[in-house]
Design a protein around this motif. Structure first.
Motif, mmCIF file in Angstrom:
data_model
loop_
_atom_site.group_PDB
_atom_site.id
_atom_site.type_symbol
_atom_site.label_atom_id
_atom_site.label_comp_id
_atom_site.label_asym_id
_atom_site.label_seq_id
_atom_site.Cartn_x
_atom_site.Cartn_y
_atom_site.Cartn_z
ATOM 1 N N PRO A 165 0.834 -1.206 0.000
ATOM 2 C CA PRO A 165 0.000 0.000 0.000
ATOM 3 C C PRO A 165 0.867 1.254 0.000
ATOM 4 C CG PRO A 165 0.046 -0.990 2.174
ATOM 5 C CD PRO A 165 0.731 -1.957 1.260
ATOM 6 N N ASP A 166 0.241 2.349 -0.420
ATOM 7 C CA ASP A 166 0.956 3.621 -0.404
ATOM 8 C C ASP A 166 1.367 3.947 1.023
ATOM 9 O OD1 ASP A 166 0.590 3.918 -3.113
ATOM 10 O OD2 ASP A 166 -1.299 5.022 -2.882
ATOM 11 N N PRO A 167 2.581 4.450 1.176
ATOM 12 C CA PRO A 167 3.026 4.785 2.538
ATOM 13 C C PRO A 167 2.185 5.903 3.134
ATOM 14 C CG PRO A 167 4.536 5.664 0.887
ATOM 15 C CD PRO A 167 3.588 4.783 0.140
ATOM 16 N N GLY A 168 2.053 5.871 4.438
ATOM 17 C CA GLY A 168 1.277 6.890 5.115
ATOM 18 C C GLY A 168 0.736 6.355 6.425
ATOM 19 N N PRO A 169 0.041 7.182 7.185
ATOM 20 C CA PRO A 169 -0.490 6.753 8.482
ATOM 21 C C PRO A 169 -1.580 5.677 8.324
ATOM 22 C CG PRO A 169 -0.491 9.156 8.262
ATOM 23 C CD PRO A 169 -0.225 8.604 6.902
ATOM 24 N N VAL A 170 -1.586 4.748 9.268
ATOM 25 C CA VAL A 170 -2.674 3.762 9.365
ATOM 26 C C VAL A 170 -3.691 4.322 10.351
ATOM 27 C CG1 VAL A 170 -3.312 1.396 9.958
ATOM 28 C CG2 VAL A 170 -1.076 1.879 8.918
ATOM 29 N N THR A 171 -4.937 4.435 9.907
ATOM 30 C CA THR A 171 -5.941 5.097 10.742
ATOM 31 C C THR A 171 -7.093 4.164 11.094
ATOM 32 O OG1 THR A 171 -7.151 5.925 8.822
ATOM 33 C CG2 THR A 171 -5.420 7.346 9.731
ATOM 34 N N ALA A 172 -7.825 4.571 12.114
ATOM 35 C CA ALA A 172 -9.053 3.883 12.523
ATOM 36 C C ALA A 172 -10.054 4.958 12.908
ATOM 37 C CB ALA A 172 -8.795 2.953 13.693
ATOM 38 N N PRO A 173 -11.350 4.691 12.718
ATOM 39 C CA PRO A 173 -12.345 5.717 13.024
ATOM 40 C C PRO A 173 -12.635 5.799 14.527
ATOM 41 C CG PRO A 173 -13.433 3.758 12.237
ATOM 42 C CD PRO A 173 -11.959 3.490 12.110
ATOM 43 N N VAL A 174 -12.993 6.990 14.959
ATOM 44 C CA VAL A 174 -13.536 7.162 16.308
ATOM 45 C C VAL A 174 -14.949 6.566 16.307
ATOM 46 C CG1 VAL A 174 -14.206 8.798 18.093
ATOM 47 C CG2 VAL A 174 -12.177 9.238 16.690
#
Length: 439
Positions: A17-26
């Motif tokens: 995957p493209d580099p960058g932050p891994v996020t999760a929803p509130v």
């Protein structure tokens, strides 16, 4: 052709995957901290019933009142009929080890008086350990209530009572005659009334002796409690699990086994989990058909003294995996685990039959938020330079490596199941917002 994949497609599927932050929803969710254990479902405290067959003197033949499996035995019920006499169920820890009669003393007498008093019979001083006249009257009333005649010493005692009553009547007549003779001698002014006075004294002594014999005879016919006519059981009511006798059999050994009248669930937990639990707390488990059922914690018992130090197999507070339960097969760690006894509520007859002798997974909530709260994965939390809790909020994702984020200070609450409750004055911290959980 549908099974043929081009090299370009394979490369696309396996491309990083493209580099960058891994996020999760509130998220908005209720957070609940629980202890999860496994428990054995059974009728509690199964015991083999013991009846003093020799207490009646004759052959202990079962003549009736044989209960069916599943019958409930409660205070004042008749467990069996032996040689035409009842075996009455009463609450108590001590088994009937002797027949009880007037004048006897001991802890078994106290137990009997307490049982009779609990049924509403008057026994006088309930704390006294003496089988007195009040106790005897209460025993007679018990037998009258269950439809039988109380044991009263037999035919010989009844015959002795009749003779004693006749002796008192004769002595009273003799005393009256002696008194009359003395009165007549005095009225006629006889110079010497010594003989008449001696006869009166003798008549008084005879009456006194006769009254004493009558008192002894009356005591002898007071109701008694033969040891083979009472069955003391703890934890009433009780359920009949097994019956090993039939009408016409001669009693030898235990005639039946009984257990608690209601199902109980028993499991074990570590010391850490036991400290989180309280008696009266609610627990939840699944019925065989999938319905969620509830239970109440009735007792938390500490391990017996001398147990080994708890090993690493115990679960910690807030554990969402099984904490163990059931038969440990002699595991040395089991000696240091706490026993939790729970009583299920609102079970149908189908549920009872399906659950008995099964092992179930039980969830016991120990802390919970009041409804849904803002929550993020625990991995989203970090600590600031001053020790404050914060999250990294995604402000603008852009093209991955160039994503714009901002650290926001939050207050944290309950944590469980990989999520933690958060709150913040920043309006951007809301349901659906993205937080960084990794890179």
């Amino acid at each position: 052709m549908q099974f043929i994949v081009s090299p370009a497609e394979v490369a696309a599927r396996t491309k990083a995957p493209d580099p960058g932050p891994v996020t999760a929803p509130v998220e908005k969710r209720q957070i609940e901290n629980t202890v999860v254990i496994r428990g054995e479902v059974s009728y509690a405290d199964s015991v083999a019933v013991s009846i003093d067959a020799a207490g009646g003197g004759g052959r202990a033949v079962i003549t009736g009142r044989v209960p069916e499996v599943g019958a409930i035995l409660d205070t004042g019920n008749i467990a069996l009929e032996i040689a035409g006499r009842p075996v009455v169920v009463l609450p108590g820890e001590l088994p009937a080890y002797r027949s009880l009669a007037f004048g006897m003393r001991g802890p078994d007498v106290t137990q009997l008086k307490q049982a009779l008093a609990a049924m509403g019979f008057g026994v006088g001083n309930i704390d006294s350990d003496t089988y007195d006249a009040d106790t005897a009257v209460a025993v007679g009333a018990l037998y009258e209530q269950i439809g039988y005649t109380a044991s009263t010493g037999g035919d010989e005692a009844q015959q002795a009572l009749r003779e004693a009553e006749r002796g008192v009547r004769d002595a009273q007549l003799g005393l009256a005659g002696a008194q009359s003779a003395l009165d007549e001698a005095i009225a006629t002014a006889q110079p010497n009334t010594n003989a008449e006075q001696a006869a009166l004294n003798e008549a008084n002594d005879t009456l006194s002796d006769s009254q004493e014999k009558l008192g002894e005879a009356q005591v002898a016919v007071l109701p008694t409690l033969p040891s083979n006519e009472v069955l003391f059981l703890t934890g009433l009511p009780r359920r009949v699990d097994e019956v090993s006798v039939a009408r016409g059999d001669e009693l030898q050994g235990s005639p039946m086994s009984v257990s608690g009248a209601t199902l109980t669930i028993t499991g074990t937990v570590s010391k850490q989990d036991a400290q989180l639990l309280t008696e009266g707390a609610k627990a939840f488990f699944a019925a065989p058909n999938g319905d969620e059922l509830t239970a109440t914690i009735k007792k938390i018992r500490a391990p017996k003294s001398g147990g080994k130090t708890e090993g690493s197999g115990g679960s910690g507070g807030g554990n969402t995996g099984d904490s163990g339960g059931g038969d440990s097969g002699g595991n040395s760690q089991e000696s240091s685990r706490y026993t939790v006894a729970m009583t299920p509520s609102k079970l149908t007859s189908d549920n009872i039959e399906a659950l008995r002798d099964t092992n179930v997974r039980i969830k016991i909530p120990v802390a919970s938020t009041e409804g849904d709260v803002l929550a993020v994965p625990i991995a989203a939390l970090s600590a600031g330079s001053g020790g404050e809790d914060r999250i990294e909020l995604m402000v603008d994702p852009k093209n991955g490596p160039d994503a714009v984020t901002e650290n926001i200070v939050v207050k944290v609450g309950l944590a469980a199941d990989g999520f933690v409750e958060i709150s913040s004055d920043d309006a951007r911290v809301k349901k659906g917002a993205k937080v960084v959980v990794g890179r």
